[in-house]
Scaffold this motif. Sequence first.
Motif, PDB file in Angstrom:
ATOM      1  N   THR A  56     -27.647   9.003 -20.932  1.00  0.00           N
ATOM      2  CA  THR A  56     -27.184   8.957 -22.438  1.00  0.00           C
ATOM      3  C   THR A  56     -27.277  10.540 -22.919  1.00  0.00           C
ATOM      4  O   THR A  56     -26.531  10.973 -23.647  1.00  0.00           O
ATOM      5  CB  THR A  56     -27.679   7.972 -23.445  1.00  0.00           C
ATOM      6  N   TYR A  57     -28.771  10.957 -22.613  1.00  0.00           N
ATOM      7  CA  TYR A  57     -29.194  12.247 -23.138  1.00  0.00           C
ATOM      8  C   TYR A  57     -28.256  13.371 -22.262  1.00  0.00           C
ATOM      9  O   TYR A  57     -28.198  14.526 -22.641  1.00  0.00           O
ATOM     10  CB  TYR A  57     -30.768  12.633 -22.801  1.00  0.00           C
ATOM     11  N   ALA A  58     -28.006  13.132 -20.993  1.00  0.00           N
ATOM     12  CA  ALA A  58     -27.186  14.012 -20.097  1.00  0.00           C
ATOM     13  C   ALA A  58     -25.748  14.344 -20.718  1.00  0.00           C
ATOM     14  O   ALA A  58     -25.298  15.472 -20.367  1.00  0.00           O
ATOM     15  CB  ALA A  58     -26.998  13.530 -18.795  1.00  0.00           C
ATOM     16  N   LEU A  59     -25.435  13.619 -21.507  1.00  0.00           N
ATOM     17  CA  LEU A  59     -24.219  14.054 -22.094  1.00  0.00           C
ATOM     18  C   LEU A  59     -24.004  15.234 -23.024  1.00  0.00           C
ATOM     19  O   LEU A  59     -23.025  16.001 -22.986  1.00  0.00           O
ATOM     20  CB  LEU A  59     -23.765  12.907 -23.129  1.00  0.00           C
ATOM     21  N   ALA A  60     -25.389  15.528 -23.411  1.00  0.00           N
ATOM     22  CA  ALA A  60     -25.202  16.965 -24.166  1.00  0.00           C
ATOM     23  C   ALA A  60     -25.381  18.055 -23.514  1.00  0.00           C
ATOM     24  O   ALA A  60     -25.013  19.204 -23.988  1.00  0.00           O
ATOM     25  CB  ALA A  60     -26.709  16.600 -25.086  1.00  0.00           C
ATOM     26  N   VAL A  61     -25.583  18.022 -21.987  1.00  0.00           N
ATOM     27  CA  VAL A  61     -25.844  19.328 -21.530  1.00  0.00           C
ATOM     28  C   VAL A  61     -24.634  20.094 -21.225  1.00  0.00           C
ATOM     29  O   VAL A  61     -24.547  21.366 -21.962  1.00  0.00           O
ATOM     30  CB  VAL A  61     -26.127  19.009 -20.010  1.00  0.00           C
ATOM     31  N   ARG A  62     -23.395  19.690 -21.062  1.00  0.00           N
ATOM     32  CA  ARG A  62     -22.427  20.620 -21.084  1.00  0.00           C
ATOM     33  C   ARG A  62     -21.766  20.962 -22.373  1.00  0.00           C
ATOM     34  O   ARG A  62     -21.062  21.964 -22.569  1.00  0.00           O
ATOM     35  CB  ARG A  62     -21.200  20.017 -20.218  1.00  0.00           C
ATOM     36  N   LYS A  63     -22.068  19.871 -23.251  1.00  0.00           N
ATOM     37  CA  LYS A  63     -21.501  20.094 -24.682  1.00  0.00           C
ATOM     38  C   LYS A  63     -22.417  21.230 -25.265  1.00  0.00           C
ATOM     39  O   LYS A  63     -21.695  22.293 -25.788  1.00  0.00           O
ATOM     40  CB  LYS A  63     -21.964  19.132 -25.627  1.00  0.00           C
ATOM     41  N   GLU A  64     -23.650  21.255 -24.885  1.00  0.00           N
ATOM     42  CA  GLU A  64     -24.524  22.595 -25.635  1.00  0.00           C
ATOM     43  C   GLU A  64     -24.004  23.702 -24.933  1.00  0.00           C
ATOM     44  O   GLU A  64     -24.185  25.019 -25.451  1.00  0.00           O
ATOM     45  CB  GLU A  64     -26.053  22.185 -25.305  1.00  0.00           C
ATOM     46  N   SER A  65     -23.932  23.708 -23.354  1.00  0.00           N
ATOM     47  CA  SER A  65     -23.688  24.935 -22.582  1.00  0.00           C
ATOM     48  C   SER A  65     -22.350  25.629 -23.122  1.00  0.00           C
ATOM     49  O   SER A  65     -22.153  26.767 -23.439  1.00  0.00           O
ATOM     50  CB  SER A  65     -23.287  24.526 -21.164  1.00  0.00           C
ATOM     51  N   HIS A  66     -21.232  24.814 -23.630  1.00  0.00           N
ATOM     52  CA  HIS A  66     -20.153  25.324 -23.894  1.00  0.00           C
ATOM     53  C   HIS A  66     -20.114  25.713 -25.603  1.00  0.00           C
ATOM     54  O   HIS A  66     -19.497  26.801 -25.826  1.00  0.00           O
ATOM     55  CB  HIS A  66     -18.879  24.170 -24.141  1.00  0.00           C
ATOM     56  N   TRP A  67     -20.805  25.051 -26.136  1.00  0.00           N
ATOM     57  CA  TRP A  67     -20.696  25.284 -27.688  1.00  0.00           C
ATOM     58  C   TRP A  67     -21.870  26.154 -28.366  1.00  0.00           C
ATOM     59  O   TRP A  67     -21.400  27.113 -29.018  1.00  0.00           O
ATOM     60  CB  TRP A  67     -20.650  24.133 -28.745  1.00  0.00           C
ATOM     61  N   LEU A  68     -22.878  26.161 -27.929  1.00  0.00           N
ATOM     62  CA  LEU A  68     -23.779  26.999 -28.301  1.00  0.00           C
ATOM     63  C   LEU A  68     -23.428  28.637 -28.418  1.00  0.00           C
ATOM     64  O   LEU A  68     -23.866  29.197 -29.433  1.00  0.00           O
ATOM     65  CB  LEU A  68     -25.332  26.649 -27.835  1.00  0.00           C
ATOM     66  N   PRO A  69     -23.250  29.179 -27.337  1.00  0.00           N
ATOM     67  CA  PRO A  69     -22.742  30.357 -27.297  1.00  0.00           C
ATOM     68  C   PRO A  69     -21.791  30.824 -28.322  1.00  0.00           C
ATOM     69  O   PRO A  69     -21.445  31.841 -29.081  1.00  0.00           O
ATOM     70  CB  PRO A  69     -22.151  30.542 -25.934  1.00  0.00           C
ATOM     71  N   ARG A  70     -20.801  29.739 -28.775  1.00  0.00           N
ATOM     72  CA  ARG A  70     -19.605  30.109 -29.690  1.00  0.00           C
ATOM     73  C   ARG A  70     -20.265  29.905 -31.187  1.00  0.00           C
ATOM     74  O   ARG A  70     -19.691  30.515 -32.051  1.00  0.00           O
ATOM     75  CB  ARG A  70     -18.690  28.837 -29.323  1.00  0.00           C
ATOM     76  N   LEU A  71     -21.238  28.954 -31.229  1.00  0.00           N
ATOM     77  CA  LEU A  71     -21.772  28.996 -32.612  1.00  0.00           C
ATOM     78  C   LEU A  71     -22.606  30.055 -32.959  1.00  0.00           C
ATOM     79  O   LEU A  71     -22.899  30.473 -34.237  1.00  0.00           O
ATOM     80  CB  LEU A  71     -22.303  27.558 -32.825  1.00  0.00           C
ATOM     81  N   ALA A  72     -23.515  30.280 -32.027  1.00  0.00           N
ATOM     82  CA  ALA A  72     -24.595  31.251 -32.486  1.00  0.00           C
ATOM     83  C   ALA A  72     -24.281  32.566 -33.404  1.00  0.00           C
ATOM     84  O   ALA A  72     -24.989  32.853 -34.107  1.00  0.00           O
ATOM     85  CB  ALA A  72     -25.274  31.854 -31.059  1.00  0.00           C
ATOM     86  N   PRO A  73     -23.147  33.108 -32.983  1.00  0.00           N
ATOM     87  CA  PRO A  73     -22.949  34.538 -33.615  1.00  0.00           C
ATOM     88  C   PRO A  73     -22.749  34.201 -35.286  1.00  0.00           C
ATOM     89  O   PRO A  73     -22.980  35.058 -36.229  1.00  0.00           O
ATOM     90  CB  PRO A  73     -21.767  34.912 -33.221  1.00  0.00           C
ATOM     91  N   SER A  74     -22.347  32.816 -35.485  1.00  0.00           N
ATOM     92  CA  SER A  74     -22.213  32.609 -36.879  1.00  0.00           C
ATOM     93  C   SER A  74     -23.421  32.025 -37.902  1.00  0.00           C
ATOM     94  O   SER A  74     -23.308  31.491 -39.050  1.00  0.00           O
ATOM     95  CB  SER A  74     -20.756  31.704 -37.241  1.00  0.00           C
ATOM     96  N   LEU A  75     -24.449  31.883 -37.003  1.00  0.00           N
ATOM     97  CA  LEU A  75     -25.736  31.202 -37.501  1.00  0.00           C
ATOM     98  C   LEU A  75     -26.703  32.100 -37.875  1.00  0.00           C
ATOM     99  O   LEU A  75     -27.053  33.018 -37.257  1.00  0.00           O
ATOM    100  CB  LEU A  75     -26.198  30.340 -36.556  1.00  0.00           C
ATOM    101  N   PRO A  76     -27.443  32.008 -38.999  1.00  0.00           N
ATOM    102  CA  PRO A  76     -28.497  32.705 -39.627  1.00  0.00           C
ATOM    103  C   PRO A  76     -29.704  33.025 -38.705  1.00  0.00           C
ATOM    104  O   PRO A  76     -30.330  33.821 -38.908  1.00  0.00           O
ATOM    105  CB  PRO A  76     -28.882  32.288 -40.879  1.00  0.00           C
ATOM    106  N   VAL A  77     -30.108  32.111 -37.827  1.00  0.00           N
ATOM    107  CA  VAL A  77     -31.295  32.263 -36.969  1.00  0.00           C
ATOM    108  C   VAL A  77     -30.720  31.811 -35.737  1.00  0.00           C
ATOM    109  O   VAL A  77     -29.718  31.339 -35.332  1.00  0.00           O
ATOM    110  CB  VAL A  77     -32.217  30.959 -37.678  1.00  0.00           C
ATOM    111  N   ALA A  78     -31.801  32.178 -34.781  1.00  0.00           N
ATOM    112  CA  ALA A  78     -31.453  31.922 -33.360  1.00  0.00           C
ATOM    113  C   ALA A  78     -31.336  30.465 -32.879  1.00  0.00           C
ATOM    114  O   ALA A  78     -31.961  29.558 -33.513  1.00  0.00           O
ATOM    115  CB  ALA A  78     -32.613  32.383 -32.582  1.00  0.00           C
ATOM    116  N   VAL A  79     -30.474  30.185 -31.943  1.00  0.00           N
ATOM    117  CA  VAL A  79     -30.355  28.905 -31.077  1.00  0.00           C
ATOM    118  C   VAL A  79     -30.696  29.213 -29.817  1.00  0.00           C
ATOM    119  O   VAL A  79     -30.572  30.392 -29.404  1.00  0.00           O
ATOM    120  CB  VAL A  79     -29.074  28.260 -31.651  1.00  0.00           C
ATOM    121  N   PRO A  80     -30.848  28.219 -29.142  1.00  0.00           N
ATOM    122  CA  PRO A  80     -30.972  28.312 -27.612  1.00  0.00           C
ATOM    123  C   PRO A  80     -30.093  29.081 -26.819  1.00  0.00           C
ATOM    124  O   PRO A  80     -28.943  28.640 -26.687  1.00  0.00           O
ATOM    125  CB  PRO A  80     -31.168  26.869 -27.045  1.00  0.00           C
TER     126      PRO A  80
END
Length: 294
Positions: A56-80
């Motif tokens: 159930t937790y493994a479902l997040a791996v590809r989600k985070e890999s895909h979306w975190l680089p796309r969200l990061a530039p719009s956020l005020p602090v760092a994300v992984p």
Amino acid sequence: MDGRAGIDAALVKRLIAAQFPRWAGLPVTPVEIDGWDNRTYRLGSRMTARLPTAATYALAVRKESHWLPRLAPSLPVAVPPILAEGEPGEGYPYPWSIRGWLPGETARDDRIDDMTAFAVSVAEFVRALQACSPDGGPAAGQHSFHRGASPGFYDEATRRCLAMLAGRIDTDRASAVWEAALAAEWRGSPVWFHGDIAHGNLLVDGGKLAAVIDFGTSGVGDPACDLVIAWGMFSGPSREAFREAVAQDSAMWARARGWALWKAMLMLTKATDETEATPHASLIADVLAEHPGS
């Protein structure tokens, strides 16, 4: 593979040697404070390896890999920062990831210069995340443990907790809070939510918010779940500062009280002693006190 017990530094070393040999010579050491959903290991001084402990937790791996680089530039602090994505192997059955190390320490009162200013910073992060384009984002569901959906998904569990806690909390008022949460249906357009904004997923550096981690329960839907930190970490002036800065309507707060109540009651039913029970009981009391008409 036996969940957490089957993951250790030796496994991580084998996975890295097999899949990312350029990093095979780096030391692998457990992090000081680890989570439940994932086991995390330092990889050298500038990276981490993060392995889910269950399917159930493994479902997040590809989600985070895909979306975190796309969200990061719009956020005020760092994300992984995601550096690589690993595949099942060496007897380990799930996808996993290698990430850049983020400086900072887990948020704690004694590490924060000004709790009211910190609360505003967290609210600004929530608002910035909500402002990110939701197009194509993962709709709330199993991958987010239904954060971002209606708290009604946990109606049966909540009513079971209410029955179990009779005589320990004001169950009449708690029932009223829960019914109000269910009645305050989400009618807005879906937006991004983190799903688990709590002190353990906030990093502090120099006394200020420096990063937000663990987007495993993130997705697109109703962001009410991201307001639970108002009771989980803030109080008095800092709670009011968060409430003002995050700028959400009364229906959003009604659902947020429902999310906070469900989780706190669930944890209270599982507490084995007074020390473990006290923070959950205190949070419940705060939530009940803020219910309109209380």
